[in-house]
Design a protein around this motif. Sequence first.
Motif, PDB file in Angstrom:
ATOM      1  N   TYR B  44       6.851  10.258  -5.311  1.00 33.24           N
ATOM      2  CA  TYR B  44       7.306   8.877  -5.159  1.00 33.24           C
ATOM      3  C   TYR B  44       6.671   8.309  -3.893  1.00 33.24           C
ATOM      4  O   TYR B  44       6.435   9.023  -2.933  1.00 33.24           O
ATOM      5  CB  TYR B  44       8.837   8.825  -4.987  1.00 33.24           C
ATOM      6  CG  TYR B  44       9.620   9.372  -6.153  1.00 33.24           C
ATOM      7  CD1 TYR B  44      10.081   8.547  -7.173  1.00 33.24           C
ATOM      8  CD2 TYR B  44       9.918  10.736  -6.226  1.00 33.24           C
ATOM      9  CE1 TYR B  44      10.823   9.061  -8.237  1.00 33.24           C
ATOM     10  CE2 TYR B  44      10.649  11.260  -7.278  1.00 33.24           C
ATOM     11  CZ  TYR B  44      11.097  10.418  -8.284  1.00 33.24           C
ATOM     12  OH  TYR B  44      11.831  10.937  -9.330  1.00 33.24           O
ATOM     13  N   HIS B  45       6.416   6.995  -3.896  1.00 32.62           N
ATOM     14  CA  HIS B  45       6.058   6.339  -2.647  1.00 32.62           C
ATOM     15  C   HIS B  45       6.624   4.925  -2.637  1.00 32.62           C
ATOM     16  O   HIS B  45       7.036   4.395  -3.680  1.00 32.62           O
ATOM     17  CB  HIS B  45       4.548   6.378  -2.391  1.00 32.62           C
ATOM     18  CG  HIS B  45       3.723   5.472  -3.249  1.00 32.62           C
ATOM     19  ND1 HIS B  45       3.284   5.827  -4.497  1.00 32.62           N
ATOM     20  CD2 HIS B  45       3.232   4.224  -3.017  1.00 32.62           C
ATOM     21  CE1 HIS B  45       2.566   4.850  -5.013  1.00 32.62           C
ATOM     22  NE2 HIS B  45       2.524   3.842  -4.131  1.00 32.62           N
ATOM     23  N   VAL B  46       6.645   4.343  -1.443  1.00 34.23           N
ATOM     24  CA  VAL B  46       7.313   3.048  -1.255  1.00 34.23           C
ATOM     25  C   VAL B  46       6.253   1.972  -1.026  1.00 34.23           C
ATOM     26  O   VAL B  46       5.280   2.183  -0.286  1.00 34.23           O
ATOM     27  CB  VAL B  46       8.273   3.119  -0.043  1.00 34.23           C
ATOM     28  CG1 VAL B  46       8.993   1.790   0.147  1.00 34.23           C
ATOM     29  CG2 VAL B  46       9.283   4.245  -0.225  1.00 34.23           C
ATOM     30  N   LEU B  59       6.765   3.522   9.862  1.00 31.35           N
ATOM     31  CA  LEU B  59       7.779   2.478  10.018  1.00 31.35           C
ATOM     32  C   LEU B  59       9.186   3.036  10.246  1.00 31.35           C
ATOM     33  O   LEU B  59       9.981   2.448  10.975  1.00 31.35           O
ATOM     34  CB  LEU B  59       7.793   1.577   8.771  1.00 31.35           C
ATOM     35  CG  LEU B  59       6.535   0.718   8.557  1.00 31.35           C
ATOM     36  CD1 LEU B  59       6.528   0.121   7.159  1.00 31.35           C
ATOM     37  CD2 LEU B  59       6.472  -0.390   9.603  1.00 31.35           C
ATOM     38  N   THR B  60       9.493   4.166   9.596  1.00 31.45           N
ATOM     39  CA  THR B  60      10.891   4.639   9.620  1.00 31.45           C
ATOM     40  C   THR B  60      11.065   6.052  10.193  1.00 31.45           C
ATOM     41  O   THR B  60      12.195   6.460  10.478  1.00 31.45           O
ATOM     42  CB  THR B  60      11.476   4.659   8.193  1.00 31.45           C
ATOM     43  OG1 THR B  60      10.783   5.656   7.436  1.00 31.45           O
ATOM     44  CG2 THR B  60      11.331   3.316   7.509  1.00 31.45           C
ATOM     45  N   GLY B  61       9.976   6.798  10.278  1.00 34.23           N
ATOM     46  CA  GLY B  61      10.097   8.205  10.687  1.00 34.23           C
ATOM     47  C   GLY B  61      10.357   9.121   9.503  1.00 34.23           C
ATOM     48  O   GLY B  61      10.319  10.337   9.627  1.00 34.23           O
ATOM     49  N   ILE B  62      10.650   8.526   8.335  1.00 41.45           N
ATOM     50  CA  ILE B  62      10.864   9.319   7.111  1.00 41.45           C
ATOM     51  C   ILE B  62       9.536   9.399   6.365  1.00 41.45           C
ATOM     52  O   ILE B  62       8.910   8.372   6.106  1.00 41.45           O
ATOM     53  CB  ILE B  62      11.906   8.634   6.186  1.00 41.45           C
ATOM     54  CG1 ILE B  62      13.204   8.338   6.938  1.00 41.45           C
ATOM     55  CG2 ILE B  62      12.153   9.455   4.938  1.00 41.45           C
ATOM     56  CD1 ILE B  62      14.128   9.476   7.096  1.00 41.45           C
ATOM     57  N   THR B  63       9.116  10.607   6.012  1.00 42.38           N
ATOM     58  CA  THR B  63       7.820  10.762   5.343  1.00 42.38           C
ATOM     59  C   THR B  63       7.949  10.488   3.844  1.00 42.38           C
ATOM     60  O   THR B  63       9.060  10.469   3.298  1.00 42.38           O
ATOM     61  CB  THR B  63       7.264  12.188   5.531  1.00 42.38           C
ATOM     62  OG1 THR B  63       8.167  13.101   4.885  1.00 42.38           O
ATOM     63  CG2 THR B  63       7.137  12.549   7.003  1.00 42.38           C
ATOM     64  N   ASP B 104      19.151   3.277   3.678  1.00 53.42           N
ATOM     65  CA  ASP B 104      18.930   4.308   4.700  1.00 53.42           C
ATOM     66  C   ASP B 104      17.619   4.071   5.450  1.00 53.42           C
ATOM     67  O   ASP B 104      17.547   4.250   6.662  1.00 53.42           O
ATOM     68  CB  ASP B 104      18.901   5.703   4.050  1.00 53.42           C
ATOM     69  CG  ASP B 104      20.281   6.138   3.577  1.00 53.42           C
ATOM     70  OD1 ASP B 104      21.268   5.536   4.030  1.00 53.42           O
ATOM     71  OD2 ASP B 104      20.352   7.056   2.745  1.00 53.42           O
ATOM     72  N   LEU B 105      16.579   3.670   4.709  1.00 53.98           N
ATOM     73  CA  LEU B 105      15.288   3.400   5.354  1.00 53.98           C
ATOM     74  C   LEU B 105      15.416   2.199   6.298  1.00 53.98           C
ATOM     75  O   LEU B 105      14.885   2.209   7.408  1.00 53.98           O
ATOM     76  CB  LEU B 105      14.209   3.128   4.307  1.00 53.98           C
ATOM     77  CG  LEU B 105      13.799   4.302   3.410  1.00 53.98           C
ATOM     78  CD1 LEU B 105      12.762   3.865   2.379  1.00 53.98           C
ATOM     79  CD2 LEU B 105      13.230   5.446   4.240  1.00 53.98           C
ATOM     80  N   ASP B 110      13.718  -2.016  11.389  1.00 51.53           N
ATOM     81  CA  ASP B 110      13.929  -3.421  11.017  1.00 51.53           C
ATOM     82  C   ASP B 110      12.596  -4.095  10.679  1.00 51.53           C
ATOM     83  O   ASP B 110      12.511  -5.317  10.605  1.00 51.53           O
ATOM     84  CB  ASP B 110      14.659  -4.172  12.142  1.00 51.53           C
ATOM     85  CG  ASP B 110      13.956  -4.008  13.479  1.00 51.53           C
ATOM     86  OD1 ASP B 110      12.854  -3.441  13.486  1.00 51.53           O
ATOM     87  OD2 ASP B 110      14.512  -4.438  14.501  1.00 51.53           O
ATOM     88  N   MET B 111      11.547  -3.269  10.480  1.00 50.60           N
ATOM     89  CA  MET B 111      10.224  -3.833  10.178  1.00 50.60           C
ATOM     90  C   MET B 111       9.888  -3.760   8.684  1.00 50.60           C
ATOM     91  O   MET B 111       8.764  -4.066   8.291  1.00 50.60           O
ATOM     92  CB  MET B 111       9.151  -3.078  10.975  1.00 50.60           C
ATOM     93  CG  MET B 111       9.227  -3.352  12.478  1.00 50.60           C
ATOM     94  SD  MET B 111       7.834  -2.683  13.365  1.00 50.60           S
ATOM     95  CE  MET B 111       8.124  -0.946  13.256  1.00 50.60           C
ATOM     96  N   LEU B 112      10.867  -3.346   7.880  1.00 51.56           N
ATOM     97  CA  LEU B 112      10.587  -3.234   6.447  1.00 51.56           C
ATOM     98  C   LEU B 112      10.744  -4.605   5.783  1.00 51.56           C
ATOM     99  O   LEU B 112      11.594  -5.403   6.189  1.00 51.56           O
ATOM    100  CB  LEU B 112      11.548  -2.223   5.808  1.00 51.56           C
ATOM    101  CG  LEU B 112      11.367  -0.772   6.264  1.00 51.56           C
ATOM    102  CD1 LEU B 112      12.500   0.108   5.746  1.00 51.56           C
ATOM    103  CD2 LEU B 112      10.027  -0.227   5.801  1.00 51.56           C
ATOM    104  N   PRO B 113       9.930  -4.886   4.754  1.00 52.33           N
ATOM    105  CA  PRO B 113      10.021  -6.198   4.104  1.00 52.33           C
ATOM    106  C   PRO B 113      11.331  -6.378   3.330  1.00 52.33           C
ATOM    107  O   PRO B 113      12.014  -5.397   3.013  1.00 52.33           O
ATOM    108  CB  PRO B 113       8.819  -6.193   3.157  1.00 52.33           C
ATOM    109  CG  PRO B 113       8.490  -4.769   2.946  1.00 52.33           C
ATOM    110  CD  PRO B 113       8.882  -4.039   4.179  1.00 52.33           C
ATOM    111  N   ALA B 114      11.634  -7.629   2.997  1.00 52.87           N
ATOM    112  CA  ALA B 114      12.891  -7.927   2.300  1.00 52.87           C
ATOM    113  C   ALA B 114      12.897  -7.359   0.887  1.00 52.87           C
ATOM    114  O   ALA B 114      13.938  -6.986   0.350  1.00 52.87           O
ATOM    115  CB  ALA B 114      13.104  -9.437   2.262  1.00 52.87           C
ATOM    116  N   LYS B 115      11.734  -7.316   0.283  1.00 51.15           N
ATOM    117  CA  LYS B 115      11.622  -6.764  -1.079  1.00 51.15           C
ATOM    118  C   LYS B 115      10.747  -5.508  -1.033  1.00 51.15           C
ATOM    119  O   LYS B 115       9.656  -5.526  -0.444  1.00 51.15           O
ATOM    120  CB  LYS B 115      10.959  -7.777  -2.021  1.00 51.15           C
ATOM    121  CG  LYS B 115      11.734  -9.080  -2.179  1.00 51.15           C
ATOM    122  CD  LYS B 115      12.808  -8.940  -3.210  1.00 51.15           C
ATOM    123  CE  LYS B 115      13.512 -10.284  -3.430  1.00 51.15           C
ATOM    124  NZ  LYS B 115      14.783 -10.098  -4.171  1.00 51.15           N
TER     125      LYS B 115
END
Lengths: 385, 140
Positions: B44-46, B59-63, B104-105, B110-115
């Motif tokens: 999976y990827h985001v 962005l989050t520290g989560i790989t 959780d991400l 707080d730099m992740l997009p809204a969608k």
Amino acid sequence: MKTWLTRAWDNLFPLPSVTARDAFILRLLLAVALFWFFPPFYLDARQPEPVGLAHWFDLTWISAPGVFAIYRAVFFFFLLLLVSGFALPVTLPLVTLMHILPATLHNSQGFTFHGNQIMSLTLLGLSVMSIWLATTRRMTLLPKSVPPARWALMLLIVAALSAALFYFEKQYRLTGLGSLVCASLGLTSLSADATGWVNLFVFIPAFIALAVVPSLLMRGAESADFFANGWFLLTAQFVIAGAYLISVFSKFIRSDGMWLFNSHYVALDFVKTLRQNYYSSLDPQYAADPPAYVVMMMNNPFFTAIFFDIGVLLETAMIFLIGHRKWTCALGIVLIFMHYVIAGMMNLFFPTHVAMLTVFWVLPWLLMQRRRLVAPWDADQPSAK
Amino acid sequence: MLPRQAVLLIILAVFIAFSLAVKENFPFSDYPMYTDPDPVSEYYHVTDGDGNPLAVRTLTGITCPQVGKILRKRGDEHAKKLGTKRMKMPASEWEPICRETFADLRAKSDMLPAKMRIMHTTIEYKDGRILETPRVFFAE
């Protein structure tokens, strides 16, 4: 056949002979590895998916502002006591608990990191063994053969060193000493990997220098000498081999016994790892086509399966070689090589496994060779298996 | 008194059985990685709402593999409650799991997009080449 089985049984789990000096070196290098891999800071402020002790305790206090720096200094304090051999049936369980707590919190974030188990389990095994030995041999916790003034001075020195670590880590991270050395020598163009190696080569002698001072004050203490028996080494090797054997059982159970026949499909996971590495940080070095060797491996499933099956065979063989220094050294080197091959092919590396294999599987035979070389001048050392 | 070999073999059997039973409960583990080699591998990827991949670790520290582990773990637990298998769960059952994972991400950055989207890609070997098939697994 019966004779062969009897010999095999007799040679299973022999108790290796370990001198006080070898036991000290093993404890010292164990502490070096534990502190090198101990995180310099902590960010997990929640435990959304608790595991282990986090089922019963809220461990998020570890990541509260300012707490982890103190926690790290206290961990360092107990590591120095572990190296010196002071009150090991108490020191070892405390080191174990302090190693387990932050790793438990980290694994309570909803995913599992498999790099810390081998160290925590080894510590757990050693703790159980130390308590068992202390109980059955009625050991006193405080050393009788060392004057109280000497071990009190040792405690003071260890406390001062831990306080100094706490202070200096506020200024410069201890693990960043190598970066400071690089900068002071003008080696600013080194790659991250090279700087990491410099870090390691600065860290190891620095830690050893600090740990040796209090240990010299505890010289001759029976609380240190009681680890100079084979059970310390046997337990560490046993736990490490056991951990590898669990993964072998998992492979057979989860694949319904088909792992050996389907293992060539692991090659597909090389592509998965490559893609995951890319999508983690969009690092262009991983934005590549699947490596040619993956296609080659999938084109030759029989030989690919044999290649992977040899790895499982080696993991299984470990349990039968415990206590035999020459063989643990040989297999330890092969397993370390295996970890580096996996790292090269999958970019998946387990440095803590390599460290534990080096200290408890490879090093004991090398220490024995050193004893043989210096034997004429070092006649008080007993023979070793 | 049992011989040392017998005692240690019993301890070994208990250690292995206990670890396999408690699975991922630190410091114990059943080491499930690469235990069931399958003709089809997956990850999976985001991405953002337009499908551009996000450097989730930066962005989050989560790989990226940790995102996959979170989804698989939560998916397995939810599927167990429903009495089914994770891979057979309908998309509607995945929605709360994916939203929780995004929450959780976002708690980490707080730099992740809204969608955002979660992409699911399968990897298989077909006709002498590696075939990768991505699809949108969940989109906000």
